[in-house]
Each structure stands twice: as structure tokens, then as C-alpha cells.
Design a protein around this motif. Structure first.
Motif, PDB file in Angstrom:
ATOM      1  N   GLY A   1      33.588  35.626  54.977  1.00 12.35           N
ATOM      2  CA  GLY A   1      34.994  35.412  55.268  1.00 12.35           C
ATOM      3  C   GLY A   1      35.431  34.037  54.822  1.00 12.35           C
ATOM      4  O   GLY A   1      34.816  33.435  53.922  1.00 12.35           O
ATOM      5  N   VAL A   2      36.475  33.537  55.469  1.00 12.93           N
ATOM      6  CA  VAL A   2      37.004  32.216  55.133  1.00 12.93           C
ATOM      7  C   VAL A   2      37.086  31.373  56.397  1.00 12.93           C
ATOM      8  O   VAL A   2      37.314  31.885  57.500  1.00 12.93           O
ATOM      9  CB  VAL A   2      38.391  32.304  54.452  1.00 12.93           C
ATOM     10  CG1 VAL A   2      38.296  32.997  53.107  1.00 12.93           C
ATOM     11  CG2 VAL A   2      39.383  33.000  55.340  1.00 12.93           C
ATOM     12  N   VAL A   3      36.913  30.078  56.229  1.00 11.77           N
ATOM     13  CA  VAL A   3      36.955  29.144  57.348  1.00 11.77           C
ATOM     14  C   VAL A   3      38.386  29.059  57.883  1.00 11.77           C
ATOM     15  O   VAL A   3      39.325  28.855  57.123  1.00 11.77           O
ATOM     16  CB  VAL A   3      36.444  27.752  56.925  1.00 11.77           C
ATOM     17  CG1 VAL A   3      36.646  26.736  58.038  1.00 11.77           C
ATOM     18  CG2 VAL A   3      34.981  27.828  56.516  1.00 11.77           C
ATOM     19  N   GLU A   4      38.514  29.241  59.175  1.00 14.73           N
ATOM     20  CA  GLU A   4      39.797  29.071  59.862  1.00 14.73           C
ATOM     21  C   GLU A   4      39.877  27.685  60.496  1.00 14.73           C
ATOM     22  O   GLU A   4      40.924  27.066  60.491  1.00 14.73           O
ATOM     23  CB  GLU A   4      39.963  30.131  60.957  1.00 14.73           C
ATOM     24  CG  GLU A   4      40.408  31.464  60.456  1.00 14.73           C
ATOM     25  CD  GLU A   4      41.850  31.464  60.008  1.00 14.73           C
ATOM     26  OE1 GLU A   4      42.748  31.128  60.803  1.00 14.73           O
ATOM     27  OE2 GLU A   4      42.081  31.798  58.837  1.00 14.73           O
ATOM     28  N   GLU A   5      38.748  27.249  61.069  1.00  9.85           N
ATOM     29  CA  GLU A   5      38.730  25.965  61.771  1.00  9.85           C
ATOM     30  C   GLU A   5      37.313  25.401  61.773  1.00  9.85           C
ATOM     31  O   GLU A   5      36.358  26.132  62.004  1.00  9.85           O
ATOM     32  CB  GLU A   5      39.213  26.169  63.209  1.00  9.85           C
ATOM     33  CG  GLU A   5      39.327  24.918  64.016  1.00  9.85           C
ATOM     34  CD  GLU A   5      39.781  25.205  65.445  1.00  9.85           C
ATOM     35  OE1 GLU A   5      39.625  24.295  66.277  1.00  9.85           O
ATOM     36  OE2 GLU A   5      40.264  26.316  65.723  1.00  9.85           O
ATOM     37  N   ASP A   6      37.191  24.109  61.511  1.00  9.29           N
ATOM     38  CA  ASP A   6      35.904  23.410  61.560  1.00  9.29           C
ATOM     39  C   ASP A   6      36.126  22.028  62.176  1.00  9.29           C
ATOM     40  O   ASP A   6      36.604  21.118  61.504  1.00  9.29           O
ATOM     41  CB  ASP A   6      35.300  23.275  60.161  1.00  9.29           C
ATOM     42  CG  ASP A   6      33.999  22.487  60.173  1.00  9.29           C
ATOM     43  OD1 ASP A   6      33.482  22.169  61.264  1.00  9.29           O
ATOM     44  OD2 ASP A   6      33.502  22.178  59.081  1.00  9.29           O
ATOM     45  N   PRO A   7      35.786  21.861  63.455  1.00  7.59           N
ATOM     46  CA  PRO A   7      35.992  20.576  64.117  1.00  7.59           C
ATOM     47  C   PRO A   7      35.252  19.408  63.456  1.00  7.59           C
ATOM     48  O   PRO A   7      35.675  18.264  63.571  1.00  7.59           O
ATOM     49  CB  PRO A   7      35.465  20.802  65.535  1.00  7.59           C
ATOM     50  CG  PRO A   7      35.491  22.280  65.733  1.00  7.59           C
ATOM     51  CD  PRO A   7      35.267  22.874  64.361  1.00  7.59           C
ATOM     52  N   SER A   8      34.169  19.693  62.733  1.00  9.23           N
ATOM     53  CA  SER A   8      33.394  18.617  62.087  1.00  9.23           C
ATOM     54  C   SER A   8      33.946  18.241  60.724  1.00  9.23           C
ATOM     55  O   SER A   8      33.496  17.274  60.114  1.00  9.23           O
ATOM     56  CB  SER A   8      31.933  19.044  61.931  1.00  9.23           C
ATOM     57  OG  SER A   8      31.816  20.035  60.922  1.00  9.23           O
ATOM     58  N   ASN A   9      34.879  19.048  60.198  1.00 10.67           N
ATOM     59  CA  ASN A   9      35.435  18.845  58.854  1.00 10.67           C
ATOM     60  C   ASN A   9      34.383  18.933  57.750  1.00 10.67           C
ATOM     61  O   ASN A   9      34.570  18.387  56.669  1.00 10.67           O
ATOM     62  CB  ASN A   9      36.191  17.514  58.771  1.00 10.67           C
ATOM     63  CG  ASN A   9      37.415  17.529  59.652  1.00 10.67           C
ATOM     64  OD1 ASN A   9      38.170  18.496  59.649  1.00 10.67           O
ATOM     65  ND2 ASN A   9      37.603  16.473  60.427  1.00 10.67           N
ATOM     66  N   THR A  10      33.309  19.650  58.010  1.00  8.98           N
ATOM     67  CA  THR A  10      32.293  19.903  56.980  1.00  8.98           C
ATOM     68  C   THR A  10      32.823  20.896  55.955  1.00  8.98           C
ATOM     69  O   THR A  10      32.569  20.758  54.765  1.00  8.98           O
ATOM     70  CB  THR A  10      30.999  20.443  57.620  1.00  8.98           C
ATOM     71  OG1 THR A  10      30.534  19.489  58.586  1.00  8.98           O
ATOM     72  CG2 THR A  10      29.927  20.684  56.577  1.00  8.98           C
ATOM     73  N   PHE A  11      33.565  21.895  56.447  1.00  8.03           N
ATOM     74  CA  PHE A  11      34.139  22.927  55.587  1.00  8.03           C
ATOM     75  C   PHE A  11      35.652  22.804  55.610  1.00  8.03           C
ATOM     76  O   PHE A  11      36.242  22.425  56.617  1.00  8.03           O
ATOM     77  CB  PHE A  11      33.734  24.329  56.062  1.00  8.03           C
ATOM     78  CG  PHE A  11      32.258  24.575  56.038  1.00  8.03           C
ATOM     79  CD1 PHE A  11      31.625  24.988  54.884  1.00  8.03           C
ATOM     80  CD2 PHE A  11      31.485  24.399  57.182  1.00  8.03           C
ATOM     81  CE1 PHE A  11      30.262  25.213  54.859  1.00  8.03           C
ATOM     82  CE2 PHE A  11      30.121  24.626  57.167  1.00  8.03           C
ATOM     83  CZ  PHE A  11      29.509  25.028  56.005  1.00  8.03           C
ATOM     84  N   GLU A  12      36.278  23.158  54.498  1.00  4.64           N
ATOM     85  CA  GLU A  12      37.732  23.130  54.414  1.00  4.64           C
ATOM     86  C   GLU A  12      38.298  24.464  54.887  1.00  4.64           C
ATOM     87  O   GLU A  12      37.690  25.512  54.675  1.00  4.64           O
ATOM     88  CB  GLU A  12      38.170  22.902  52.966  1.00  4.64           C
ATOM     89  CG  GLU A  12      37.799  21.549  52.411  1.00  4.64           C
ATOM     90  CD  GLU A  12      38.235  21.378  50.966  1.00  4.64           C
ATOM     91  OE1 GLU A  12      39.185  22.077  50.548  1.00  4.64           O
ATOM     92  OE2 GLU A  12      37.634  20.559  50.272  1.00  4.64           O
TER      93      GLU A  12
END
Length: 104
Positions: free
Chosen positions: A66-77
């Protein structure tokens, strides 16, 4: 959002499509908007009750893309394509048959 929930061990009829809340994402996890998930023997064994330690009801799915919706660490966009596999997903925490948080 909708999820396929295995309500108890049994035949395929124990799987119900239900509306569930979007999971809260905690640090070290990523929320994935699931586009596809796999169905394989693992889901069959778990649904039948043959996977030790699994508690029901459970949203199964040991793999998804799928696609990233949210990443609190900002590792993924946000919007980045990802795949998630195993690591207890669908057995010890909710799996890929929904939009899921996934541990980094």
C-alpha cells in the motif's frame, strides 16, 4: 474503514466485513493505506484455530502492500509505496486486511 475480521476459529463463514476505527499510530509504527493483501495457508491455519497464541476476534493478513498514510518518525513520506510482511502481523496484532499501523 472496513476490515475483514475473523470473529472466532472456524469455517470461512466466521469472517465478517465490518467498519472499524482507523488505528492510532504510535512512534516506531507506520500507518499504511492497504491496496492489496495476500491470502495464503497462514490465514487458513489461523482462521481454523491452528495458529498457537492467536486471540479472536482478529484482523488477519500477514502481508500487504500500500502507501504510507502517516509516519511519526518521518522515515517514510506520505504516499510512499511500501510492503509489509510477517513479524506477527495478523496473528499477534491486527493484520493487512485493513488499513494498518505497521512497526518499523
Amino acid at each position: 474503514m472496513k476490515a475483514a475480521i475473523t470473529t472466532k476459529a472456524g469455517s470461512p463463514e466466521v469472517i465478517e466485513i465490518k467498519e472499524v476505527s482507523t488505528p492510532q499510530v504510535k512512534l516506531g509504527w507506520v500507518l499504511i493505506k492497504v491496496k492489496a493483501f495476500g491470502l495464503n495457508r497462514s490465514e487458513l491455519f489461523t482462521r481454523r484455530g491452528d495458529s498457537p497464541g492467536v486471540e479472536f476476534p482478529r484482523i488477519q493478513g500477514i502481508e500487504c502492500v500500500g502507501v504510507v498514510e502517516e509516519d511519526p518518525s518521518n522515515t517514510f513520506e506520505k504516499g510512499q509505496q511500501v510492503a509489509a510482511i510477517m513479524g506477527g502481523m495478523g496473528r499477534f496484532f491486527e493484520g493487512g486486511m485493513q488499513n494498518i499501523p505497521w512497526r518499523l
